[in-house]
Design a protein around this motif. Sequence first.
Motif, PDB file in Angstrom:
ATOM      1  N   ALA A 107     -14.070  -2.033   0.171  1.00  0.00           N
ATOM      2  CA  ALA A 107     -13.098  -1.624  -0.846  1.00  0.00           C
ATOM      3  C   ALA A 107     -13.777  -0.860  -1.975  1.00  0.00           C
ATOM      4  O   ALA A 107     -13.269   0.167  -2.447  1.00  0.00           O
ATOM      5  N   VAL A 152     -10.350  -1.542  -8.956  1.00  0.00           N
ATOM      6  CA  VAL A 152     -10.747  -2.267  -7.749  1.00  0.00           C
ATOM      7  C   VAL A 152     -11.854  -3.265  -8.080  1.00  0.00           C
ATOM      8  O   VAL A 152     -11.787  -4.449  -7.727  1.00  0.00           O
ATOM      9  N   SER A 181      -4.798  -3.572  -9.778  1.00  0.00           N
ATOM     10  CA  SER A 181      -5.372  -3.010  -8.550  1.00  0.00           C
ATOM     11  C   SER A 181      -4.370  -2.127  -7.818  1.00  0.00           C
ATOM     12  O   SER A 181      -4.746  -1.108  -7.213  1.00  0.00           O
ATOM     13  N   SER A 212      -9.790   1.858   0.960  1.00  0.00           N
ATOM     14  CA  SER A 212     -10.072   0.917  -0.129  1.00  0.00           C
ATOM     15  C   SER A 212      -8.891  -0.011  -0.377  1.00  0.00           C
ATOM     16  O   SER A 212      -9.064  -1.231  -0.525  1.00  0.00           O
ATOM     17  N   ALA A 264      -8.433  -2.520   2.517  1.00  0.00           N
ATOM     18  CA  ALA A 264      -9.499  -3.532   2.486  1.00  0.00           C
ATOM     19  C   ALA A 264      -9.258  -4.532   1.354  1.00  0.00           C
ATOM     20  O   ALA A 264      -9.414  -5.744   1.532  1.00  0.00           O
ATOM     21  N   LEU A 265      -8.861  -4.011   0.196  1.00  0.00           N
ATOM     22  CA  LEU A 265      -8.635  -4.888  -0.950  1.00  0.00           C
ATOM     23  C   LEU A 265      -7.454  -5.817  -0.720  1.00  0.00           C
ATOM     24  O   LEU A 265      -7.501  -7.005  -1.067  1.00  0.00           O
ATOM     25  N   ARG A 266      -6.380  -5.309  -0.120  1.00  0.00           N
ATOM     26  CA  ARG A 266      -5.225  -6.160   0.147  1.00  0.00           C
ATOM     27  C   ARG A 266      -5.539  -7.191   1.227  1.00  0.00           C
ATOM     28  O   ARG A 266      -4.979  -8.292   1.231  1.00  0.00           O
ATOM     29  N   SER A 295     -14.826  -6.658   0.830  1.00  0.00           N
ATOM     30  CA  SER A 295     -14.928  -6.379  -0.601  1.00  0.00           C
ATOM     31  C   SER A 295     -15.860  -5.199  -0.842  1.00  0.00           C
ATOM     32  O   SER A 295     -15.581  -4.321  -1.671  1.00  0.00           O
ATOM     33  N   THR A 298       0.827  -1.214   0.000  1.00  0.00           N
ATOM     34  CA  THR A 298       0.000   0.000   0.000  1.00  0.00           C
ATOM     35  C   THR A 298       0.855   1.256   0.000  1.00  0.00           C
ATOM     36  O   THR A 298       0.614   2.194  -0.782  1.00  0.00           O
TER      37      THR A 298
END
Length: 290
Positions: free
Chosen positions: A237, A187, A145, A271, A274-276, A234, A12
């Motif tokens: 994100a 994303v 992403s 975001s 959360a995505l990672r 998800s 990140t």
Amino acid sequence: MELQWPLILFTTLLAWSAGVFGAQCVYALRGQGAKAQMPALITSAVLLVVGGIAVFFHLEHWERIFNGFGHLSSGITQELIAIVVLAVVMVVYFVYLRRGGDEAKVPAWLAGVGLVLAVMLVCVMGHSYMMASLPAWDSVMQIGSLLGAACGFGPATMAILVAVKDEATDYAAKVNLIGQAANVVLVVVYLIAMQATAGAYTQVDFWFDPTSPTLDVTPDGSTEPFSGASLPLSIVAIIAAVCGLAAAFAGKAKGDWKVWGAICAACVLVSALALRTVFYMTGVSIYPFF
């Protein structure tokens, strides 16, 4: 898979660093945001250093990380090379900014090289996580992403710095809208790509672990971002990325990027984290077949 927070922070923060440096190179190519160039470079360098330090906490014996640097095919070696090359370019960029004085101009060739290397760093970093044994990771959209996060972070941070330096914000609004929109798309696309990889596990015809003979190859829903424990994150994100885009529109309308730029950056951060996190939660291996 167990969450690896040092690596989540590493990816990140490096995406943020590359995003800021790439964005300031775009500004330099357009002759915009001269006063914000030095603060942006310092911000990018700090993020690069902090992200680099974070990765060491992933290892119980961090000193052993140097054993992997002798293999050019190693992902960690490629990441190190990309980081060092970008750091060198940052130093050259710093020298030109100091020479330029108040005008803070850098040559177009240097800004172009900096932009390319910023993109390459994110791509190399993402590529190091692509493994055939981890279907949810083994996708070019996983790299996408990270590029999306960089596209969100960079313009938002530059918008804040430009506003703090009391420079014109019209260009900041344009770049930020494009960056936030790109982040939303990438994303969503990666989450869909992860969802599609669930079929890789259902196609396995035979599974037997002598230590756990009754264990399924994967827990229910563990490979799908839109089901089970991954679903709330998800959604977070996606919503956070969309809120970043909405904040960019609000910033353009109100012209107050000190506030709305910070909101954009905060939304991208939420975001991205959360995505990672979903990335690791869906990173179930089919390693016995590789």
